[in-house]
Design a protein around this motif. Structure first.
Motif, PDB file in Angstrom:
ATOM      1  N   SER A 171     -32.119  34.615 -22.267  1.00  0.00           N
ATOM      2  CA  SER A 171     -32.265  33.268 -21.701  1.00  0.00           C
ATOM      3  C   SER A 171     -33.488  33.219 -20.781  1.00  0.00           C
ATOM      4  O   SER A 171     -33.982  34.241 -20.314  1.00  0.00           O
ATOM      5  CB  SER A 171     -31.004  32.864 -20.932  1.00  0.00           C
ATOM      6  N   PHE A 172     -33.972  31.996 -20.518  1.00  0.00           N
ATOM      7  CA  PHE A 172     -35.082  31.775 -19.599  1.00  0.00           C
ATOM      8  C   PHE A 172     -34.931  30.370 -19.015  1.00  0.00           C
ATOM      9  O   PHE A 172     -34.128  29.563 -19.517  1.00  0.00           O
ATOM     10  CB  PHE A 172     -36.437  31.939 -20.307  1.00  0.00           C
ATOM     11  N   LEU A 221     -37.167  36.220 -30.497  1.00  0.00           N
ATOM     12  CA  LEU A 221     -37.367  34.777 -30.566  1.00  0.00           C
ATOM     13  C   LEU A 221     -37.663  34.209 -29.182  1.00  0.00           C
ATOM     14  O   LEU A 221     -38.497  33.303 -29.023  1.00  0.00           O
ATOM     15  CB  LEU A 221     -36.133  34.106 -31.170  1.00  0.00           C
ATOM     16  N   LYS A 222     -36.999  34.733 -28.186  1.00  0.00           N
ATOM     17  CA  LYS A 222     -37.247  34.279 -26.810  1.00  0.00           C
ATOM     18  C   LYS A 222     -38.703  34.523 -26.414  1.00  0.00           C
ATOM     19  O   LYS A 222     -39.364  33.634 -25.842  1.00  0.00           O
ATOM     20  CB  LYS A 222     -36.305  35.018 -25.857  1.00  0.00           C
ATOM     21  N   GLN A 223     -39.218  35.712 -26.716  1.00  0.00           N
ATOM     22  CA  GLN A 223     -40.599  36.034 -26.358  1.00  0.00           C
ATOM     23  C   GLN A 223     -41.603  35.155 -27.096  1.00  0.00           C
ATOM     24  O   GLN A 223     -42.665  34.819 -26.550  1.00  0.00           O
ATOM     25  CB  GLN A 223     -40.873  37.518 -26.628  1.00  0.00           C
ATOM     26  N   LYS A 231     -44.253  32.800 -25.099  1.00  0.00           N
ATOM     27  CA  LYS A 231     -45.692  32.947 -25.326  1.00  0.00           C
ATOM     28  C   LYS A 231     -46.363  31.586 -25.443  1.00  0.00           C
ATOM     29  O   LYS A 231     -47.474  31.359 -24.938  1.00  0.00           O
ATOM     30  CB  LYS A 231     -45.928  33.770 -26.596  1.00  0.00           C
ATOM     31  N   VAL A 232     -45.671  30.647 -26.102  1.00  0.00           N
ATOM     32  CA  VAL A 232     -46.211  29.296 -26.265  1.00  0.00           C
ATOM     33  C   VAL A 232     -46.076  28.498 -24.969  1.00  0.00           C
ATOM     34  O   VAL A 232     -47.017  27.826 -24.518  1.00  0.00           O
ATOM     35  CB  VAL A 232     -45.494  28.570 -27.425  1.00  0.00           C
ATOM     36  N   ILE A 233     -44.893  28.553 -24.343  1.00  0.00           N
ATOM     37  CA  ILE A 233     -44.623  27.741 -23.155  1.00  0.00           C
ATOM     38  C   ILE A 233     -45.505  28.160 -21.975  1.00  0.00           C
ATOM     39  O   ILE A 233     -45.990  27.303 -21.218  1.00  0.00           O
ATOM     40  CB  ILE A 233     -43.126  27.832 -22.776  1.00  0.00           C
ATOM     41  N   MET A 293     -53.992  24.260 -24.618  1.00  0.00           N
ATOM     42  CA  MET A 293     -53.333  24.065 -25.913  1.00  0.00           C
ATOM     43  C   MET A 293     -52.888  25.422 -26.462  1.00  0.00           C
ATOM     44  O   MET A 293     -53.707  26.297 -26.713  1.00  0.00           O
ATOM     45  CB  MET A 293     -54.275  23.393 -26.907  1.00  0.00           C
ATOM     46  N   PRO A 294     -51.596  25.622 -26.649  1.00  0.00           N
ATOM     47  CA  PRO A 294     -51.115  26.915 -27.166  1.00  0.00           C
ATOM     48  C   PRO A 294     -51.379  27.050 -28.667  1.00  0.00           C
ATOM     49  O   PRO A 294     -51.487  26.054 -29.396  1.00  0.00           O
ATOM     50  CB  PRO A 294     -49.610  26.871 -26.880  1.00  0.00           C
ATOM     51  N   ALA A 295     -51.487  28.290 -29.131  1.00  0.00           N
ATOM     52  CA  ALA A 295     -51.674  28.564 -30.565  1.00  0.00           C
ATOM     53  C   ALA A 295     -50.321  28.790 -31.226  1.00  0.00           C
ATOM     54  O   ALA A 295     -49.354  29.205 -30.577  1.00  0.00           O
ATOM     55  CB  ALA A 295     -52.562  29.792 -30.741  1.00  0.00           C
ATOM     56  N   ARG A 296     -50.263  28.515 -32.517  1.00  0.00           N
ATOM     57  CA  ARG A 296     -49.022  28.720 -33.264  1.00  0.00           C
ATOM     58  C   ARG A 296     -48.767  30.212 -33.413  1.00  0.00           C
ATOM     59  O   ARG A 296     -49.644  30.962 -33.842  1.00  0.00           O
ATOM     60  CB  ARG A 296     -49.110  28.061 -34.643  1.00  0.00           C
ATOM     61  N   PRO A 297     -47.566  30.697 -33.087  1.00  0.00           N
ATOM     62  CA  PRO A 297     -47.269  32.132 -33.216  1.00  0.00           C
ATOM     63  C   PRO A 297     -47.353  32.569 -34.674  1.00  0.00           C
ATOM     64  O   PRO A 297     -47.022  31.798 -35.588  1.00  0.00           O
ATOM     65  CB  PRO A 297     -45.826  32.260 -32.700  1.00  0.00           C
ATOM     66  N   GLU A 298     -47.817  33.795 -34.901  1.00  0.00           N
ATOM     67  CA  GLU A 298     -47.904  34.329 -36.254  1.00  0.00           C
ATOM     68  C   GLU A 298     -46.516  34.681 -36.749  1.00  0.00           C
ATOM     69  O   GLU A 298     -45.746  35.332 -36.074  1.00  0.00           O
ATOM     70  CB  GLU A 298     -48.790  35.578 -36.281  1.00  0.00           C
TER      71      GLU A 298
END
Length: 624
Positions: free
Chosen positions: A571-572, A590-592, A596-598, A606-611
């Motif tokens: 959780s976060f 999945l949390k990480q 990474k985006v948030i 502007m965040p990048a889409r995770p690979e």
């Protein structure tokens, strides 16, 4: 025919000659007659008498040399016999298969054709129909039964003195050109056979009566009619094998090569027909698997693929096993049924390939899902994991094809929509009122597939894809289909953005557990950070909801990674002033990815889409 006995006599003669040579060789090796006794155990009684009284050899090196010479001689003789045996076996196979083939031709000519001709002469059905179905089968039968088969039988009886087949085939193969007429007429024959089986009960009864006899071997007339199409290439294959084993200086080589040239020319006419016949054979198998109820045995139908699949229900989260047959012009969606005699299926839906779409879908409960959408029906399916793994092992790259699942306005009512599943929405997709189990239950619009409440589905109209039957539709589809036009509603609010609309082009999306400020119950929500609004987190009750529960502008929020004692693992929290939102992911990984985006978004960048790995369902689309 005495062939085996004669071959045994020849072998005995060769063995005696070889044994005599071994005695002489042994004598030369030892320089005297002492070593002759070493080979006594390998000789016949006759040779034992000749060598009786001779001395035993005492030199071990001489014994080894003698054994080596014997093995070399025996190996050469064995190789020669093996090659001759192979030639004899090929000729025997040609004769054996020819006998079986003539029996099949007799069944077609003297049983099927004769009985149907007799019935046609009574006026039950036209005589021309019988002639066009069986073409020149009588001429083919006469040639094989009166000329080719007798010639092969006579030659095999004389094999010891005349071990050759090329001369016989060279004289008779020019007559194989008559197969061109049969092959050319084959498609027409199949069409006529099916047409009159459906049209005339007497025609069908005669065929079924003959097919039930033991002589037919539980095979249909169509199966037997495939034999002449496949026979000429069979000659070509056997003759090629015969020439491979035939020595270059053999007197039969010239005739065999000329025969192969003629047969290859005749086989050329059958190549395309063979491919069609194999396809027709498969169609017959499927026809029997479907209980002989589906009209699929047609030369224009080309079988492509078949296999097990799981079908996802729109009303609940269950997955049911189904079976698909894919052809060049249709897809058969079938249900397995119990049978002791092999796999059997019942066809639920026949979907035409014309205008069919195959789309990838997202489903948290069932991975590897995709949608098959046709004019007649839309299905949501799940590929078996075995299928996915097979395609992944081939290391092929396929292009992803994510598309809108909605039916376009021009196709509304003409194409079956994909039904949005009940658990993909929490509110009416038209009036946006939340569903409940008593006063506001879920209904589906039969035109667009949306999940709506009873008030928004209280309209009926004829739908072309359902044979113009009257179906319940939502108010918007009713206005479009009846031509009344859609009335403009009030201006959409900030939360009235459809989840599906922004999910396809999102930076990050997925389910998270959410605990609102001062809340006590965790709620599973669909979270989306769209590309166009990359600093805003949208929270929906389900992936297809048309209105968000709330939005969180991420700029300026603090990100707390460590879960508290009362919070679930992985959780976060997002906090700003007195506003606190707690989230929990299913896994730490999945949390990480979310963090990474948030963490980038809260800084105003502007965040990048995770690979992520390519979705395996794109591999399944190769099937279609």
């Amino acid at each position: 025919n005495g062939v085996v006995a004669q071959m045994d006599q020849d072998k005995e003669t060769e063995k005696k000659t070889s044994n005599s040579m071994r005695i002489e060789t042994a004598e030369l090796v030892n320089g005297d007659l002492e070593s002759a006794d070493q080979v006594e155990d390998h000789l016949s009684p006759e040779h034992r008498d000749r060598t009786d009284g001779e001395s035993h050899a005492e030199n071990e090196d001489s014994e080894k040399a003698t054994e080596t010479v014997q093995k070399v001689e025996e190996g050469s003789l064995e190789h020669k016999e093996t090659n001759e045996q192979k030639l004899y076996k090929i000729a025997s196979e040609l004769l054996h298969t020819e006998k079986a083939y003539v029996a099949r031709l007799n069944l077609l000519d003297q049983v099927f054709c004769t009985k149907m001709t007799e019935e046609a002469n009574k006026g039950t059905f036209p005589l021309d129909v019988v002639k066009n179905i069986f073409s020149n089968i009588s001429s083919i039968h006469a040639f094989h039964s009166q000329f080719l088969l007798p010639g092969l039988e006579k030659r095999m009886g004389e094999w010891t003195s005349t071990p050759r087949i090329g001369d016989i085939l060279q004289k008779l193969t020019p007559f194989l050109k008559m197969y061109a007429e049969y092959v050319k007429n084959f498609d027409k024959a199949m069409e006529l056979l099916k047409q009159w089986t459906d049209r005339s009960p007497q025609f069908k009864a005669i065929i079924q009566e003959i097919q039930s006899q033991e002589i037919c071997g539980n095979l249909t007339l169509q199966h037997h009619m495939l034999e002449p199409v496949q026979r000429v290439p069979r000659y070509e294959m056997l003759l090629k094998d015969y020439l491979k084993k035939l020595p270059q200086d053999d007197p039969d080589r010239s005739d065999a090569e000329k025969s192969l040239e003629i047969i290859s020319t005749a086989a050329t006419h059958s190549n395309s027909a063979i491919r069609k016949s194999e396809n027709l054979k498969k169609l017959m198998e499927i026809y029997e698997m479907l209980g002989e109820e589906e009209d699929i045995v047609n030369p224009s139908n080309e079988f492509i693929k078949e296999g097990h699949i799981l079908k996802l229900a729109a009303r609940n989260t269950s997955a049911m096993e189904r079976y698909l047959f894919l052809f060049n012009n249709m897809l058969l969606y079938c249900v397995p049924k119990f049978s002791l005699g092999g796999p059997k299926y019942t066809v639920r839906t026949r979907i035409g390939i014309d205008g069919m779409k195959v789309l990838e879908t997202s489903n948290e409960d069932y991975p590897h899902t995709f949608q098959v959408s046709g004019k007649e029906r839309t299905l949501e399916l799940q590929a078996f994991q075995e299928t996915i793994e097979i395609f992944q092992q081939k290391n092929e790259s396929f292009k992803s094809a994510l598309k809108d699942v909605e039916v376009s306005v021009s196709e509304l009512g003409k194409r079956a929509p994909r039904w949005i599943r009940d658990n993909e929405v929490t509110m009416c997709m038209k009036c946006k009122e939340p569903f409940n189990a008593i006063t506001r239950r879920r209904h589906h619009c039969r035109a667009c597939g949306y999940v709506v409440c009873w008030k928004c589905s209280d309209n009926k109209v004829q739908l072309e894809y359902d044979n113009n039957k009257v179906n319940k539709v939502c108010r918007d589809c009713y206005c479009i289909l009846t031509g009344e036009g859609v009335t403009e509603g009030k201006k959409k609010g900030i939360l009235e953005i459809e989840a599906a609309q922004i999910t396809d082009s999102s930076i990050m999306c997925g389910f998270l557990q959410h605990l609102a400020e001062k809340g006590k119950i965790w709620q599973r929500v669909w979270c989306v950070i769209p590309e166009k609004e990359c600093l805003v987190l949208y929270l929906y009750g389900a992936p297809q909801d048309v209105k968000a529960l709330c939005t969180i502008p991420l700029l300026g929020y603090n990100v707390e990674d460590s879960p508290r004692q009362t919070e679930p693992p992985s959780s976060f929290r997002l906090s700003q002033s007195k506003s606190v939102h707690s989230f929990a992911a299913e896994t730490e990984e999945l949390k990480q990815r979310w963090l990474k985006v948030i963490r980038v978004a809260v800084t105003g960048e502007m965040p990048a889409r995770p690979e992520t790995n390519d979705h395996p369902v794109t591999l399944v689309k190769k099937l279609f």
